[in-house]
Design a protein around this motif. Structure first.
Motif, PDB file in Angstrom:
ATOM      1  N   SER A 158       0.842  -1.197   0.000  1.00  0.00           N
ATOM      2  CA  SER A 158       0.000   0.000   0.000  1.00  0.00           C
ATOM      3  C   SER A 158       0.882   1.253   0.000  1.00  0.00           C
ATOM      4  O   SER A 158       2.074   1.190   0.341  1.00  0.00           O
ATOM      5  N   GLU A 217       0.802   3.684   2.035  1.00  0.00           N
ATOM      6  CA  GLU A 217       1.237   3.986   3.407  1.00  0.00           C
ATOM      7  C   GLU A 217       2.457   3.130   3.786  1.00  0.00           C
ATOM      8  O   GLU A 217       3.456   3.637   4.313  1.00  0.00           O
ATOM      9  N   ALA A 218       2.355   1.835   3.472  1.00  0.00           N
ATOM     10  CA  ALA A 218       3.477   0.931   3.786  1.00  0.00           C
ATOM     11  C   ALA A 218       4.697   1.311   2.944  1.00  0.00           C
ATOM     12  O   ALA A 218       5.833   1.286   3.438  1.00  0.00           O
ATOM     13  N   GLU A 273       5.518   4.195   1.949  1.00  0.00           N
ATOM     14  CA  GLU A 273       6.137   5.383   2.526  1.00  0.00           C
ATOM     15  C   GLU A 273       7.064   4.999   3.681  1.00  0.00           C
ATOM     16  O   GLU A 273       8.180   5.492   3.795  1.00  0.00           O
ATOM     17  N   LYS A 274       6.573   4.078   4.511  1.00  0.00           N
ATOM     18  CA  LYS A 274       7.396   3.608   5.638  1.00  0.00           C
ATOM     19  C   LYS A 274       8.682   2.950   5.129  1.00  0.00           C
ATOM     20  O   LYS A 274       9.766   3.165   5.664  1.00  0.00           O
ATOM     21  N   ASN A 310       0.905  -5.457   4.792  1.00  0.00           N
ATOM     22  CA  ASN A 310       0.894  -3.991   4.863  1.00  0.00           C
ATOM     23  C   ASN A 310       0.766  -3.494   6.293  1.00  0.00           C
ATOM     24  O   ASN A 310       1.402  -2.520   6.678  1.00  0.00           O
ATOM     25  N   GLN A 311      -0.050  -4.210   7.058  1.00  0.00           N
ATOM     26  CA  GLN A 311      -0.219  -3.826   8.466  1.00  0.00           C
ATOM     27  C   GLN A 311       1.109  -3.962   9.213  1.00  0.00           C
ATOM     28  O   GLN A 311       1.520  -3.074   9.953  1.00  0.00           O
ATOM     29  N   CYS A 350       3.438  -1.221   8.255  1.00  0.00           N
ATOM     30  CA  CYS A 350       3.063   0.094   8.777  1.00  0.00           C
ATOM     31  C   CYS A 350       3.327   0.210  10.269  1.00  0.00           C
ATOM     32  O   CYS A 350       3.586   1.292  10.788  1.00  0.00           O
ATOM     33  N   GLU A 351       3.265  -0.945  10.965  1.00  0.00           N
ATOM     34  CA  GLU A 351       3.309  -0.868  12.427  1.00  0.00           C
ATOM     35  C   GLU A 351       4.632  -1.341  13.029  1.00  0.00           C
ATOM     36  O   GLU A 351       4.880  -1.121  14.195  1.00  0.00           O
TER      37      GLU A 351
END
Lengths: 176, 578
Positions: A91, A93-94, A96-97, B31-32, B35-36
């Motif tokens: 994604s 968002e991911a 970007e991380k 993805n989770q 992100c975390e």
């Protein structure tokens, strides 16, 4: 006119010199986010082309690599958008991380590549054969499944296991 | 890692995502995690880098990674590519414009032609066959031109392909007439395949090639060789035996250090690890000439000569038993190697007879290194096994095996020749776990005699978790051991449970409560040492040994009680036959 030509040449030389010292970092950043050498190489070329064209906007007191990584990041985002129909697994968002960290843990590619070769040699012959089939002979997993008479599912597990082993081994090699 | 995920599971997600095979649920999970969890991001980047580098293997692109300065085009190349790209863009634009102009002209011409045809039709009073006429005039000639062009293109393509293939592989000069367990690297050959002038690499097994001029050559893997002509070959690594009929006299074998020319004979050539060429003549005679010298020596029947890269020639005793001279006879005899794979085992170390001398252990794919001259003859029974009767004796198995899973087994035949003292005989050391945060750091199997003169079989092992000792155990069980008798020992492991068998009977087993992610041992671990032990400082301890070993195997599975019983039934006679 003569003066302008001299000035241009000097800019080119300055650009080449700055690029020479930083292209590995920019390329490493790209390759971390786009794990396909051909795509990564195209993106590097496009990035450097933009850097070259916009070199007059580059502020001398800024970091050349950071500037280049920023341009590369935008090119990669464009690339991702062009690929978006392919249902990208990561994604935004991911991504970007990942990209935040990609520039921080930039590992020299040539060292990693050497380490990979050492680690492949340490694999047992069955795993080496799988690597050989998939990456040297570019066989698809489905075809490898026919060759080695094993289910594709078990091969996916095997490949992920081998990747993880290689990743750990590369870490160890680089730490030496 | 968050969500109770371990690295192994995470790498499965990453690999599936890279291969485009990740499901929606797993994608959301990946993805989770990314992100975390920062650790997941780092791991992801490393895995993706590994994947990227692997993907470059076997492509032209991979050459970029081997360039002197490293991993990518140089700045000069990059600038050149950019300039070329600019020029290409200009070229494409220019040509696109030219093509556009051509289309306009063609379209105008077609319109004119159309108008003319309409006019002609009207004036002749015939029904307008506009479409047909147009097609006849316009399409047919085009189709014809296309056909001629296509035929010419096909012909050119065919010729080019033939030319390229011939250039790439050279003409056919031999044929494969025999093959036993042949494993190839790169191009593989099957029975009756025609063989081109080209380079070949035989990983294992044997093949027999008949050269067009009549010579028959058996190559034994691992071997790298080049078929140079209808009457010659270059042997870079490995072993060959050439049988040359009179009509093929002059058959030539080139090696890194010498040129050997047959004078009507049968001879063997072996290239060792330091590229010394060994020439053995079985029948007739062969000339040998070191590359760096003009001297030509003739080697005759029963003689053996070695030529080093520095052109020194040494005469040695005949080692004719090391060569396979006939594939059709006694197929088992070709299994000279002491290590092989069977259906279940990962690794098999089997010392058969005097057909398999100790020296062979040193050169078998780097899997086994002899620290001492271990295999010895048991004169009384005329049997051959690996005999460990000196403190220096041990076999080191290179870490090429892979047991990166939660289960594995060891099986072996041993015959104790010395029961006077504690006998330590088997120790896989410093085994690394690669599937989680646990590792089996210590695993030692040995036999001891207690005060009551009862022999006991022990296994000491230790598991570490996150670099701390998590589990340290000794498993022991009584055995009825007699001197000079072959017995079968097996150790099986599944998760953290361990069983020990003696002659097919379960002696003792552990039951650990804390099951779960054990991950027994990693494939990239350290070597296994048999016949001796090392202490915590990684130095060899001087423990008395006194036993013979045969058919030592590592199985990448958990052998059941029935499996072990079956193995034990075979007895040593099965692996000891001559």
């Amino acid at each position: 006119m003569v003066e302008s030509q001299i000035s241009l040449k000097s800019d080119d030389e300055l650009f080449a010199s700055l690029l020479d010292g930083n292209r590995k970092r920019i390329f490493g950043f790209i390759l971390s986010l786009v794990p396909n050498l051909s795509d990564a190489d195209d993106l590097l070329q496009e990035t450097v082309l933009i850097m070259w064209r916009k070199f007059d906007q580059f502020e001398a007191d800024k970091c050349f690599a950071t500037w280049g990584v920023g341009i590369a990041y935008n090119k990669i985002l464009q690339f991702r958008r062009s690929q978006s129909k392919l249902n990208l697994p990561i994604s935004d968002e991911a991504f970007e991380k990942i990209s935040e960290k990609a520039d921080i843990i930039n590992i020299p590619l040539n060292d990693t590549s050497d380490a990979l070769e050492v680690c492949i040699k340490k694999l047992n012959s069955k795993d080496q054969a799988l690597i050989n089939l998939k990456y040297d002979h570019k066989e698809k997993i489905k075809d490898i499944s026919d060759i080695v008479k094993r289910s594709a599912d078990s091969l996916y597990k095997d490949f992920s296991r081998i990747h993880n082993m290689l990743r750990i081994c590369i870490d160890r090699q680089l730490a030496k | 890692m968050a969500h109770g995920f371990n690295e192994k599971q995470f790498s499965q997600l990453v690999f599936a995502s890279m291969e485009g095979m990740i499901g929606e649920q797993d994608k959301a999970l990946l993805n989770q995690l990314l992100c975390e969890d920062e650790q997941a991001v780092e791991l992801y980047l490393k895995l993706i880098r590994t994947y990227g580098l692997l993907n470059q293997r076997g492509t032209q692109d991979s050459s970029m990674l081997s360039e002197s300065d490293g991993s990518m085009p140089t700045t000069t190349e990059l600038m050149r590519q950019i300039l070329e790209k600019n020029e290409q863009a200009a070229y494409i634009l220019e040509h696109e414009e030219a093509e556009r102009q051509e289309k306009i002209i063609q379209s105008q011409a077609e319109e004119k032609l159309e108008a003319y045809l309409m006019k002609q039709a009207k004036s002749s009073g015939k029904a307008i066959r506009y479409t047909d006429s147009k097609e006849q005039i316009k399409v047919k000639p085009r189709s014809y031109r296309m056909m001629v062009f296509a035929a010419a293109a096909c012909l050119m393509f065919g010729l080019t392909l033939t030319f390229i293939l011939q250039q790439a592989s050279g003409p056919e000069v031999a044929i494969l007439v025999g093959s036993t367990d042949a494993q190839w690297k790169g191009a593989s050959l099957a029975l009756s395949d025609k063989i081109n002038v080209d380079e070949y690499e035989l990983l294992s097994g044997l093949i027999e090639i008949k050269f067009d001029q009549g010579a028959n050559v058996i190559f034994e893997g691992p071997a790298k060789f080049k078929i140079e002509s209808a009457n010659g070959a270059y042997l870079e690594q490995g072993r060959l035996v050439a049988s040359v009929p009179p009509r093929a006299q002059g058959f030539t074998v080139n090696t890194p250090s010498a040129k050997m020319v047959d004078l009507g004979t049968e001879f063997g050539v072996y290239i060792d690890d330091i590229q010394t060429s060994h020439l053995v003549v079985f029948k007739g005679s062969v000339t040998i000439q070191p590359h760096a010298s003009n001297e030509i020596h003739t080697v005759t029947s029963g003689e053996m000569k070695l030529v080093g890269l520095n052109s020194t020639i040494v005469e040695k005793d005949l080692g004719s038993h090391l060569y396979v001279r006939d594939l059709s006879k006694e197929p088992e005899s070709v299994h000279r190697s002491v290590c092989f794979y069977d259906k279940k085992s990962q690794f098999h170390l089997l010392y058969k007879t005097n057909k398999f001398p100790a020296s062979q252990l040193l050169s078998y794919e780097g899997r086994v290194d002899l620290v001492a001259d271990v295999p010895k003859k048991d004169d009384q029974k005329n049997q051959y096994s690996m005999v460990f009767d000196d403190v220096k004796d041990c076999v080191v198995i290179a870490p090429r095996y892979d047991v990166d899973q939660d289960e594995l087994s060891y099986g072996m035949w041993v015959k104790f020749t010395d029961l006077s003292s504690q006998t330590i005989f088997f120790m896989p050391s410093d085994l690394d776990e690669l599937g989680g945060d646990e590792l089996l750091t210590y695993f030692n199997v040995y036999i001891s005699k207690d005060k009551n003169k009862q022999f006991n079989l022990h296994c000491d092992y230790q598991l570490e978790k996150s670099l701390h000792v998590d589990l340290k155990r000794r498993l022991s069980g009584p055995i009825n051991l007699s001197k000079d008798q072959w017995v079968h020992l097996a150790v099986t492991i599944k998760n953290k449970d361990l069983q020990m068998y003696f002659d097919g009977q379960l002696i003792v087993e552990s039951h650990n409560k804390d099951k779960g992610n054990s991950g027994v041992m990693g494939g990239l671990g350290e070597e296994i040492i048999i016949g001796n032990t090392i202490n915590s400082f990684s130095t060899v301890e001087k423990k008395q040994t006194g036993f013979m070993l045969n058919d030592f195997a590592i199985y990448a599975c958990h052998l059941t009680e029935q499996d072990v019983a079956e193995l034990a039934k075979k007895k040593i006679s099965d692996v000891q036959k001559d």
